[in-house]
Design a protein around this motif. Structure first.
Motif, PDB file in Angstrom:
ATOM      1  N   ALA A  67       0.703  -1.390   0.126  1.00 54.84           N
ATOM      2  CA  ALA A  67       0.020  -0.290  -0.084  1.00 54.84           C
ATOM      3  C   ALA A  67       0.806   1.295   0.063  1.00 54.84           C
ATOM      4  O   ALA A  67       0.564   2.123  -0.731  1.00 54.84           O
ATOM      5  CB  ALA A  67      -0.822   0.085   1.232  1.00 54.84           C
ATOM      6  N   GLN A  68       2.144   1.237   0.958  1.00 53.00           N
ATOM      7  CA  GLN A  68       2.655   2.329   0.782  1.00 53.00           C
ATOM      8  C   GLN A  68       3.369   2.623  -0.478  1.00 53.00           C
ATOM      9  O   GLN A  68       3.608   3.839  -0.759  1.00 53.00           O
ATOM     10  CB  GLN A  68       3.730   2.340   1.775  1.00 53.00           C
ATOM     11  CG  GLN A  68       3.519   2.107   3.155  1.00 53.00           C
ATOM     12  CD  GLN A  68       2.845   2.973   4.030  1.00 53.00           C
ATOM     13  OE1 GLN A  68       2.625   3.982   3.360  1.00 53.00           O
ATOM     14  NE2 GLN A  68       2.790   3.043   5.356  1.00 53.00           N
ATOM     15  N   LYS A  69       3.758   1.557  -1.215  1.00 51.64           N
ATOM     16  CA  LYS A  69       4.202   1.687  -2.630  1.00 51.64           C
ATOM     17  C   LYS A  69       3.289   2.629  -3.325  1.00 51.64           C
ATOM     18  O   LYS A  69       3.774   3.278  -4.489  1.00 51.64           O
ATOM     19  CB  LYS A  69       4.921   0.567  -2.991  1.00 51.64           C
ATOM     20  CG  LYS A  69       6.091   0.139  -2.513  1.00 51.64           C
ATOM     21  CD  LYS A  69       6.833  -0.996  -3.156  1.00 51.64           C
ATOM     22  CE  LYS A  69       8.092  -1.254  -2.466  1.00 51.64           C
ATOM     23  NZ  LYS A  69       8.067  -2.848  -2.352  1.00 51.64           N
ATOM     24  N   MET A  70       1.859   2.067  -3.253  1.00 55.03           N
ATOM     25  CA  MET A  70       1.054   2.880  -4.204  1.00 55.03           C
ATOM     26  C   MET A  70       0.621   4.485  -3.742  1.00 55.03           C
ATOM     27  O   MET A  70      -0.156   4.726  -4.314  1.00 55.03           O
ATOM     28  CB  MET A  70      -0.098   1.952  -3.910  1.00 55.03           C
ATOM     29  CG  MET A  70      -0.045   0.578  -4.648  1.00 55.03           C
ATOM     30  SD  MET A  70      -1.253  -0.481  -4.168  1.00 55.03           S
ATOM     31  CE  MET A  70      -2.771   0.108  -5.156  1.00 55.03           C
ATOM     32  N   LYS A  71       1.394   4.688  -2.580  1.00 49.78           N
ATOM     33  CA  LYS A  71       0.792   5.939  -2.150  1.00 49.78           C
ATOM     34  C   LYS A  71       0.544   7.121  -3.540  1.00 49.78           C
ATOM     35  O   LYS A  71      -0.380   7.771  -3.220  1.00 49.78           O
ATOM     36  CB  LYS A  71       1.698   6.566  -1.117  1.00 49.78           C
ATOM     37  CG  LYS A  71       1.107   7.471  -0.016  1.00 49.78           C
ATOM     38  CD  LYS A  71       1.728   7.708   1.072  1.00 49.78           C
ATOM     39  CE  LYS A  71       2.828   8.755   0.929  1.00 49.78           C
ATOM     40  NZ  LYS A  71       3.761   9.092   2.431  1.00 49.78           N
ATOM     41  N   ASN A  72       1.530   7.412  -3.824  1.00 47.26           N
ATOM     42  CA  ASN A  72       1.449   8.397  -5.011  1.00 47.26           C
ATOM     43  C   ASN A  72       0.572   8.225  -5.921  1.00 47.26           C
ATOM     44  O   ASN A  72      -0.438   9.240  -6.171  1.00 47.26           O
ATOM     45  CB  ASN A  72       2.989   8.665  -5.586  1.00 47.26           C
ATOM     46  CG  ASN A  72       3.928   9.352  -4.622  1.00 47.26           C
ATOM     47  OD1 ASN A  72       3.435   9.824  -3.725  1.00 47.26           O
ATOM     48  ND2 ASN A  72       5.105   9.168  -4.836  1.00 47.26           N
ATOM     49  N   GLN A  73       0.247   7.073  -6.437  1.00 44.13           N
ATOM     50  CA  GLN A  73      -0.676   6.595  -7.388  1.00 44.13           C
ATOM     51  C   GLN A  73      -2.270   6.899  -6.590  1.00 44.13           C
ATOM     52  O   GLN A  73      -3.109   7.509  -7.411  1.00 44.13           O
ATOM     53  CB  GLN A  73      -0.712   5.326  -7.725  1.00 44.13           C
ATOM     54  CG  GLN A  73      -1.783   4.611  -8.681  1.00 44.13           C
ATOM     55  CD  GLN A  73      -1.782   3.152  -8.458  1.00 44.13           C
ATOM     56  OE1 GLN A  73      -1.079   2.310  -8.015  1.00 44.13           O
ATOM     57  NE2 GLN A  73      -2.929   2.683  -9.148  1.00 44.13           N
ATOM     58  N   ILE A  74      -2.297   6.521  -5.350  1.00 45.36           N
ATOM     59  CA  ILE A  74      -3.569   6.529  -4.697  1.00 45.36           C
ATOM     60  C   ILE A  74      -3.770   8.246  -4.630  1.00 45.36           C
ATOM     61  O   ILE A  74      -5.060   8.724  -4.883  1.00 45.36           O
ATOM     62  CB  ILE A  74      -3.585   6.041  -3.235  1.00 45.36           C
ATOM     63  CG1 ILE A  74      -3.190   4.670  -3.602  1.00 45.36           C
ATOM     64  CG2 ILE A  74      -4.794   6.339  -2.544  1.00 45.36           C
ATOM     65  CD1 ILE A  74      -4.542   3.879  -3.967  1.00 45.36           C
ATOM     66  N   ILE A  75      -2.877   8.843  -4.166  1.00 46.67           N
ATOM     67  CA  ILE A  75      -3.288  10.339  -4.059  1.00 46.67           C
ATOM     68  C   ILE A  75      -3.521  11.109  -5.355  1.00 46.67           C
ATOM     69  O   ILE A  75      -4.383  11.822  -5.405  1.00 46.67           O
ATOM     70  CB  ILE A  75      -1.850  11.002  -3.447  1.00 46.67           C
ATOM     71  CG1 ILE A  75      -1.587  10.892  -2.032  1.00 46.67           C
ATOM     72  CG2 ILE A  75      -1.675  12.496  -3.563  1.00 46.67           C
ATOM     73  CD1 ILE A  75      -0.449  11.052  -1.363  1.00 46.67           C
TER      74      ILE A  75
END
Lengths: 772, 280
Positions: free
Chosen positions: B236-244
């Motif tokens: 999840a942390q790795k996806m942070k920028n994508q999620i934001i």
């Protein structure tokens, strides 16, 4: 000291709390005509025609006044001594309107509803003109606000209305350009300060009635009853002897009630119709149509040597006075005169600038009076310089700031609108204030910052400040003390209590000198018929100026009492002892008490009324000093700031009533923090104030500041009553700079524009990220 | 003066609503401000008013096995006294307006007013609240995200009133509420945020974010949330920028007296990032 330097509750506090008849509107007659003002929807327009016939036809409408009803006499509403340092550039009503909210016409009617309806029935034909809404583009704009030929300055203040300049000024000591060139380190920065609102709880309120001698009696929520009487006479042609102005209790002023607002209208209407009338400003009117603080741009250059010796201060100020030039020159000058002497060891100083007209709500007097703007710029710049010098900002200040028994050449050069008065700092405990404040805020363990959590940073910042104590050779206060049977006194003073507690302080001074208890001094103030003259509550003058007058009068009364007692005791004056209650013949120990003496003087023998009077005008204006320290918790994710603690260490000489003095300081701190954090008058591109209510104009609430620590330095000003200096304004000066410095200490970004909102902080952080 | 009726029962309220359009008055804290003219003058309402504030039968908080039931006329202050009211909602209420307002204002009023800056709406979105809308004929349960249909518009019809707010019970691993306003009390939100998540066997099994004051209605994106379900914290942390950036595409902040687009966007970004950093 028995009565001063003691925290007595204010003499009027309890009665006000119990809801007694006290405020201006409480005194309005029940059958008063209601007065309301039709206000301009345009920032700049010429009134081509006003048709009031429909309004006049409405039952209950007494009259509708327009500019045609008033003689064309230019004046200033500023509420200052005469001749005023403000240009005479205002007419009671004019055929031009110069800001949204400016007065177009005035209606008097039997009820609020009829008045409102009448306002809506007045047809006004405007020729809308292009406004000047950007104060940096005002000078020599093709849109001139004041082309009318009648307006004038009362003495040279650099008044050039055809260039949109209300006032201008230039002073220099030494050669600033040269000093800057010779400095090892130079910084240069422009700072912007915003329009702030006073937000006194009681809106501007005034009522008028004719008395049985056919004289005009006004109750007004004013800071300057004697100036009100004079200006009414000058503008309406009513003889001064026919006007009485009474100031009851006032629900806050902060400078906003130094000027006249509704007084001319109710006076004219009542004098003409002989019917009582009243006006109470709506909150929207207070916001749009009274006054704001002068917005300014301050361009600062500082030069220092590598060892941290400050060598030069160069300051250009552009100030926005809005549609009329009330307090234009003087507020601007105080941005220099009550800030620059803090650093009195410089080789050269220059202070110059312009005050310009714009189509904004006029700016006027406001607690701090330019000093808060100047302080924000200079004290921010000093920290910037320290950063460049890699020097501790406290050490830098300790090295360069004003010390006791020193002076600054600025005092002699800059006064309020005129030349100043040279003086030495006979009391200046700034050194102590800085040292003590540093301890209290726990500076060494926090400076520059501590990371508290992932997003929160704790930091500290500080600033030093000075103010004045009245205007030398101009401000005059006076007092009358009257002895009554039973041995109590009346103290009659012109001084104006606006909630700050001056009635209490002045009664304390009289009681101290007369060695009696506070309840034996019955104080009555601010009634132009019954009390002697006083310039009013402004320029931090009451404790120092009016207080000295009270002290002198009390000394005189003591002399009169001893003289009368010595006659009874059959001894010389020098052989008579007095302890406040009992007189004693020191030769034979015979005594008479004050009560018996006053009863005897009233009813029995040698009857006479003892009255002592005195007045005082300052020959200097001893500045109070303070050091302000702030501790904040800043959230780097949202830019939100929490005020954890604000430490104020103040040198105001002897605090005559420590509790009231603390209230003055802390009230100033919170109002200053409001200006630093979010208070802001926002003007739309069409010139409309879009923050004209408390929903959109936020002031700090009780929730905002976690802790305030206020201490007073041991200090004694020999020219002040019992060693006192002023304390009403000094508190407001430090918060903007102290906060800006704390923000830089936390985040490494410099906030150069007030208010320092989270929006601006986040923007600055983004810009910083981009640079890196 | 328009007709103003103090109803004695829900039954009476519904029957009157079936006859004509009324303004439903609960705490009145928005209605008074929106309709006032000069001080001390009576409020000139434009439509007839139905005063429902003293309907005792709608003042309750009841706990069932799976749901919490909140009566529509329960005041915000009262809600704070119930242990069963979720922490996320309490945190929001504690920062709403001022004590005096909270003593009369209601959740139903906040829902009915449908302001994009309504502070209680944000946690209610995250909590999957259901709004019970009742008329003489029927009652329907509307999921909160369907209750709001546009700027200041709700699915409530003229013959209906909100009678209950139903909150599914849930044990989140952790929640985060943030209100960003000009000052601590009596200030409308610039941005508000309510996040919640749960983890089972080291994998995210529930992830919810609601953001207020950045669009015409509260922003809740089930499709973005779904991307994180079944992921480990590390994933999840790795996806942070994508999620934001996905969230940023669904917000439409404005410039107003309180704040501006740039700030609201940046703070939204920072708050999502901060919330995702709390995953543990």
């Amino acid at each position: 000291m028995k009565t001063v330097n003691k925290s007595f509750p204010s003499v009027d506090g309890k009665g006000i709390m119990m809801g007694r008849v006290a405020f201006t509107d409480d005194y309005a007659l029940q059958n008063s005509l209601i007065v309301k003002i039709l206000r301009s929807p345009h920032p700049y327009a010429k009134i081509k025609n006003i048709d009031a016939s429909k309004a006049l036809a409405l039952a209950g409408v007494e009259c509708v006044l327009t500019h045609k009803d008033f003689p064309r006499i230019p004046f200033t509403r500023a509420g200052q001594g005469y001749p005023e340092p403000s240009p005479h550039d205002k007419f009671i009503l004019d055929e031009f309107v110069r800001y949204i909210g400016d007065e177009v016409a005035v209606v008097a009617a039997t009820s609020n509803d009829i008045c409102e309806e009448a306002l809506s029935l007045i047809d006004v034909e405007y020729e809308v003109m292009d406004p000047v809404l950007n104060f940096e583009e005002a000078i020599d704009s093709s849109h001139i606000l004041h082309p009318e030929p009648e307006i004038h300055e009362m003495f040279p203040i650099g008044f050039e209305p055809l260039r949109n300049i209300a006032a201008s000024y230039h002073m220099h000591i030494g050669d600033v350009e040269l000093s800057l060139k010779e400095s090892d380190v130079v910084i240069q920065q422009s700072f912007y300060t915003q329009a702030q609102q006073h937000t006194a709880l009681e809106p501007h309120t005034v009522n008028a009635q004719m008395d049985y001698q056919d004289r005009l009696v006004l109750y007004s929520s004013t800071q300057t009853p004697f100036h009100v009487r004079r200006i009414l006479s000058q503008t309406l042609g009513i003889p001064l002897s026919k006007i009485r102005v009474i100031k009851p209790r006032v629900g806050g002023g902060f400078g906003g009630k130094q000027a006249l607002h509704g007084e001319m209208f109710v006076s004219y209407i009542t004098y003409k119709t002989k019917k009582p009338s009243k006006i109470v400003f709506t909150r929207k009117e207070v916001f749009e149509s009274s006054y704001t603080r002068h917005p300014m741009r301050l361009d600062i250059k500082l030069g220092a040597d590598k060892d941290g010796t400050l060598k030069a201060i160069d300051c250009y100020v552009l100030s926005d006075t809005g549609a009329y030039g009330e307090h234009a020159l003087t507020v601007f000058m105080v941005a220099g005169s009550k800030v620059l002497p803090l650093y009195n060891k410089v080789d050269s100083v220059r202070f110059h600038g312009h005050v310009v007209y714009t189509n904004h709500t006029p700016a006027g007097a406001f607690r701090g009076y330019g000093a808060i703007q100047g302080n924000y710029a200079l004290e921010s710049a000093v920290d910037m310089l320290c950063r460049k010098l890699h020097m501790d900002p406290i050490e830098f200040r300790q090295k360069n700031m004003m010390k006791e028994n020193e002076t600054s050449p600025i005092f002699a050069i800059m006064g309020e609108g005129t030349e100043g008065t040279a003086m030495n700092m006979e009391s200046c405990k700034l050194d102590y204030c800085v040292k003590r404040g540093k301890e209290l805020i726990n500076w060494d363990s926090i400076y520059p910052h501590k990371n508290v959590s992932r997003e929160k940073i704790r930091s500290v910042g500080m600033a030093i400040a000075m103010q004045g104590s009245g205007i030398p050779y101009i401000d005059m206060g006076s007092a009358i003390i009257k002895l009554n049977d039973d041995g109590f006194y009346n103290l009659l003073i012109g001084a104006t209590d606006i909630g700050q507690g001056s009635d209490t302080i002045l009664a304390q001074i009289a009681a101290e000198e007369l060695m009696t208890s506070l309840d034996k001094v019955i104080v009555y103030s601010s009634d132009t018929d019954l009390t002697p003259f006083d310039t009013g509550a402004y320029a931090s003058s009451t404790t120092f100026i009016s207080g000295n007058a009270v002290l002198k009068a009390a000394k005189k009364m003591k002399g009169l009492l001893i003289e009368e007692a010595s006659k009874v005791l059959k001894c010389n004056v020098t052989e008579t002892d007095f302890d406040g209650f009992t007189f004693k013949n020191t030769v034979n120990d015979e005594i008479i008490n004050l009560r018996d003496l006053s009863n005897r003087l009233t009813y029995n023998e040698d009857q006479k009324q003892l009255v002592a009077d005195s007045s005082y005008v300052g020959h200097k204006s001893p500045p109070p000093f303070m050091a302000g320290f702030i501790e904040i918790l800043i959230d780097r994710e949202t830019g939100e700031i929490e005020i954890e603690n604000y430490v104020s260490v103040v040198d105001c000489g002897t605090p005559l009533n420590p509790k009231l003095a603390q209230g003055q300081v802390e009230g100033g701190i919170v109002q200053g923090l409001g200006m630093a954090l979010y208070e802001n008058v926002i003007i739309s591109s069409k010139g409309k104030n879009i923050t004209s209510d408390f929903l959109n104009y936020k002031v700090p609430t009780r929730m905002e500041i976690k802790k305030l620590v206020t201490e007073f330095a041991e200090s004694y000003e020999s020219s002040g009553p019992f060693g006192a200096k002023s304390v009403g304004e000094i508190g407001i000066d430090t918060p903007p700079a102290a906060l800006a410095n704390a923000i830089e200490n936390a985040l490494g970004v410099r906030m150069t524009e007030l208010p320092m909102t989270p929006e601006k902080i986040i923007r600055a952080l983004k810009a910083k990220e981009k640079r890196q | 003066m328009v007709e103003q009726i103090i109803v004695k029962s829900v039954e009476e309220a519904l029957s009157r609503l079936s006859e004509r359009k009324y303004i439903i008055y609960a705490g009145g804290t928005d209605l008074i401000v929106q309709n006032r003219t000069v001080s001390e003058a009576p409020i000139p309402f434009k439509n007839p008013v139905l005063y429902c504030a003293n309907l005792k039968e709608l003042k309750y908080v009841k706990e069932g096995d799976d749901y919490l039931y909140i009566g529509a006329m329960t005041t915000l202050s009262e809600l704070l006294t119930y242990e069963s009211v979720p922490k996320l909602l309490k945190e929001a209420i504690e920062q709403m307006a001022s004590p005096a307002i909270r003593n009369i204002a209601t959740l139903a009023g906040n829902l009915g007013n449908a302001s994009p800056a309504g502070d209680s709406l944000v946690p209610l979105y995250t909590l999957n609240a259901l709004i019970k809308c009742q008329s003489v004929k029927a009652s329907r349960l509307i999921p909160i995200q369907d209750f709001f249909v546009g700027l200041k518009k709700t699915a409530l019809t003229d013959s209906e009133m909100i009678t209950e707010i139903i909150i599914p019970k849930n044990r989140f691993k952790s929640t985060m509420y943030r209100k960003v306003g000009t000052r601590k009390a009596d200030a409308l939100s610039k941005v508000s945020f309510a996040g919640a998540y749960s983890i089972v066997h080291d994998k995210i099994c529930d992830f919810r974010i609601s953001i207020g004051a950045v669009n015409v209605t509260v922003v809740r994106r089930f499709d973005i949330e779904a991307k994180l379900i079944g992921k480990t914290i590390e994933q999840a942390q790795k996806m942070k920028n994508q999620i934001i950036s996905l969230y940023l595409s669904s917000i439409k902040p404005i410039n107003d007296q309180r704040s501006n687009i740039e700030y609201r966007t940046q703070v939204t970004k920072n708050l999502i990032s901060a919330f995702m950093d709390t995953l543990d």
